[in-house]
Write a protein that holds these residues in place. Structure first.
Motif, PDB file in Angstrom:
ATOM      1  N   ALA A  38      11.979 -70.286  78.924  1.00  0.00           N
ATOM      2  CA  ALA A  38      13.258 -70.945  79.185  1.00  0.00           C
ATOM      3  C   ALA A  38      13.759 -71.769  78.001  1.00  0.00           C
ATOM      4  N   VAL A  39      12.858 -72.320  77.205  1.00  0.00           N
ATOM      5  CA  VAL A  39      13.272 -73.163  76.076  1.00  0.00           C
ATOM      6  C   VAL A  39      13.177 -72.429  74.740  1.00  0.00           C
ATOM      7  N   ALA A  40      12.689 -71.200  74.753  1.00  0.00           N
ATOM      8  CA  ALA A  40      12.445 -70.455  73.516  1.00  0.00           C
ATOM      9  C   ALA A  40      13.666 -70.369  72.595  1.00  0.00           C
ATOM     10  N   PRO A  41      14.866 -70.040  73.087  1.00  0.00           N
ATOM     11  CA  PRO A  41      15.993 -69.928  72.150  1.00  0.00           C
ATOM     12  C   PRO A  41      16.268 -71.232  71.388  1.00  0.00           C
ATOM     13  N   THR A  42      16.174 -72.359  72.064  1.00  0.00           N
ATOM     14  CA  THR A  42      16.419 -73.646  71.412  1.00  0.00           C
ATOM     15  C   THR A  42      15.316 -73.966  70.409  1.00  0.00           C
ATOM     16  N   VAL A  43      14.078 -73.784  70.819  1.00  0.00           N
ATOM     17  CA  VAL A  43      12.944 -74.094  69.942  1.00  0.00           C
ATOM     18  C   VAL A  43      12.939 -73.162  68.736  1.00  0.00           C
ATOM     19  N   GLU A  44      13.161 -71.881  68.970  1.00  0.00           N
ATOM     20  CA  GLU A  44      13.175 -70.920  67.863  1.00  0.00           C
ATOM     21  C   GLU A  44      14.325 -71.198  66.895  1.00  0.00           C
ATOM     22  N   GLY A  45      15.490 -71.556  67.412  1.00  0.00           N
ATOM     23  CA  GLY A  45      16.624 -71.899  66.549  1.00  0.00           C
ATOM     24  C   GLY A  45      16.346 -73.136  65.712  1.00  0.00           C
ATOM     25  N   PHE A  46      15.746 -74.153  66.330  1.00  0.00           N
ATOM     26  CA  PHE A  46      15.389 -75.369  65.608  1.00  0.00           C
ATOM     27  C   PHE A  46      14.387 -75.056  64.503  1.00  0.00           C
TER      28      PHE A  46
ATOM     29  N   ILE B 170       6.331 -71.366  64.220  1.00  0.00           N
ATOM     30  CA  ILE B 170       5.937 -71.658  65.594  1.00  0.00           C
ATOM     31  C   ILE B 170       4.614 -70.963  65.866  1.00  0.00           C
ATOM     32  N   GLU B 171       3.659 -71.735  66.326  1.00  0.00           N
ATOM     33  CA  GLU B 171       2.393 -71.160  66.783  1.00  0.00           C
ATOM     34  C   GLU B 171       2.345 -71.367  68.287  1.00  0.00           C
ATOM     35  N   ARG B 172       2.394 -70.267  69.001  1.00  0.00           N
ATOM     36  CA  ARG B 172       2.435 -70.296  70.460  1.00  0.00           C
ATOM     37  C   ARG B 172       1.017 -70.250  71.030  1.00  0.00           C
ATOM     38  N   TYR B 173       0.719 -71.198  71.881  1.00  0.00           N
ATOM     39  CA  TYR B 173      -0.553 -71.233  72.619  1.00  0.00           C
ATOM     40  C   TYR B 173      -1.765 -71.223  71.683  1.00  0.00           C
TER      41      TYR B 173
ATOM     42  N   ALA C 271      -8.485 -67.838  76.353  1.00  0.00           N
ATOM     43  CA  ALA C 271      -8.190 -67.271  77.675  1.00  0.00           C
ATOM     44  C   ALA C 271      -6.701 -66.928  77.755  1.00  0.00           C
ATOM     45  N   PRO C 272      -6.330 -65.964  78.587  1.00  0.00           N
ATOM     46  CA  PRO C 272      -4.911 -65.627  78.748  1.00  0.00           C
ATOM     47  C   PRO C 272      -4.116 -66.833  79.257  1.00  0.00           C
ATOM     48  N   VAL C 273      -2.863 -66.913  78.832  1.00  0.00           N
ATOM     49  CA  VAL C 273      -1.994 -68.012  79.246  1.00  0.00           C
ATOM     50  C   VAL C 273      -1.397 -67.664  80.610  1.00  0.00           C
ATOM     51  N   PRO C 274      -1.503 -68.574  81.590  1.00  0.00           N
ATOM     52  CA  PRO C 274      -0.953 -68.298  82.926  1.00  0.00           C
ATOM     53  C   PRO C 274       0.564 -68.049  82.897  1.00  0.00           C
ATOM     54  N   ASP C 275       1.036 -67.236  83.829  1.00  0.00           N
ATOM     55  CA  ASP C 275       2.450 -66.853  83.890  1.00  0.00           C
ATOM     56  C   ASP C 275       3.388 -68.045  84.002  1.00  0.00           C
ATOM     57  N   GLU C 276       3.025 -69.072  84.785  1.00  0.00           N
ATOM     58  CA  GLU C 276       3.942 -70.208  84.954  1.00  0.00           C
ATOM     59  C   GLU C 276       4.153 -70.955  83.635  1.00  0.00           C
ATOM     60  N   ILE C 277       3.164 -70.921  82.770  1.00  0.00           N
ATOM     61  CA  ILE C 277       3.306 -71.581  81.468  1.00  0.00           C
ATOM     62  C   ILE C 277       4.197 -70.743  80.550  1.00  0.00           C
ATOM     63  N   THR C 278       3.974 -69.433  80.517  1.00  0.00           N
ATOM     64  CA  THR C 278       4.836 -68.595  79.674  1.00  0.00           C
ATOM     65  C   THR C 278       6.280 -68.646  80.152  1.00  0.00           C
TER      66      THR C 278
END
Length: 158
Positions: free
Chosen positions: A23-31, A39-42, A11-18
């Motif tokens: 907000a944390v993507a730059p830190t997680v992607e850098g790590f 990284i496997e998203r959703y 199912a599509p991921v709700p907007d509040e989750i994305t």
């Protein structure tokens, strides 16, 4: 055939989750980049990002950031390692919730929690895995032995 046989769309991921993960993507992607993880998203429609890799000790491992739907302002950080036996249709597993990251926290705080999770996984030994669970009859419907091996081989190894 090396592709999984099960092609259902989540199912599509709700907007509040994305938004929470944006907000944390730059830190997680850098790590992930620094540590050589993918990284496997959703994955399978879950409100989570998995930083996955194959372990030299065997099996697969992941640091999982999960959106806590009841509150929405925190992400749970967990460490998980599993070793599958396709022929026996069993899995041995070790998992641990490492920390809670409040979304108002700093990138350095998130990075610290990710570092802790990775260090925990790296410290686990085969004797730390639980007993085999299964059999997982669906594996034979969703995979072939080749696709099962290909899944592991596509992951970076640590």
């Amino acid at each position: 055939m090396t592709a999984p046989l099960n092609l259902r769309r989540p199912a599509p991921v709700p907007d509040e989750i994305t938004e929470a993960f944006r907000a944390v993507a730059p830190t997680v992607e850098g790590f992930a980049r620094d540590q050589g993880l993918i990284i496997e998203r959703y994955r399978q429609g879950k409100a989570a990002w998995e930083l996955r890799f194959a372990r030299s000790a065997g099996g697969q491992a992941a640091i999982v950031l999960s959106y806590r739907e009841r509150t929405g302002h925190v992400l749970d950080v967990s460490a998980i390692w599993w070793v599958d036996d396709f022929e026996a249709r069993t899995r041995r597993l070790r998992s641990e919730k490492i920390a809670v990251f409040e979304r108002r926290g700093t990138p350095a705080q998130l990075r610290d929690r990710l570092d802790t999770a990775l260090a925990r996984i790296d410290a686990w030994r085969t004797s730390d895995l639980g007993p085999p669970h299964g059999p997982y009859a669906t594996w034979a419907r969703e995979h072939t032995a080749d696709s099962f091996r290909a899944e592991l081989q596509r992951l970076p190894r640590r």
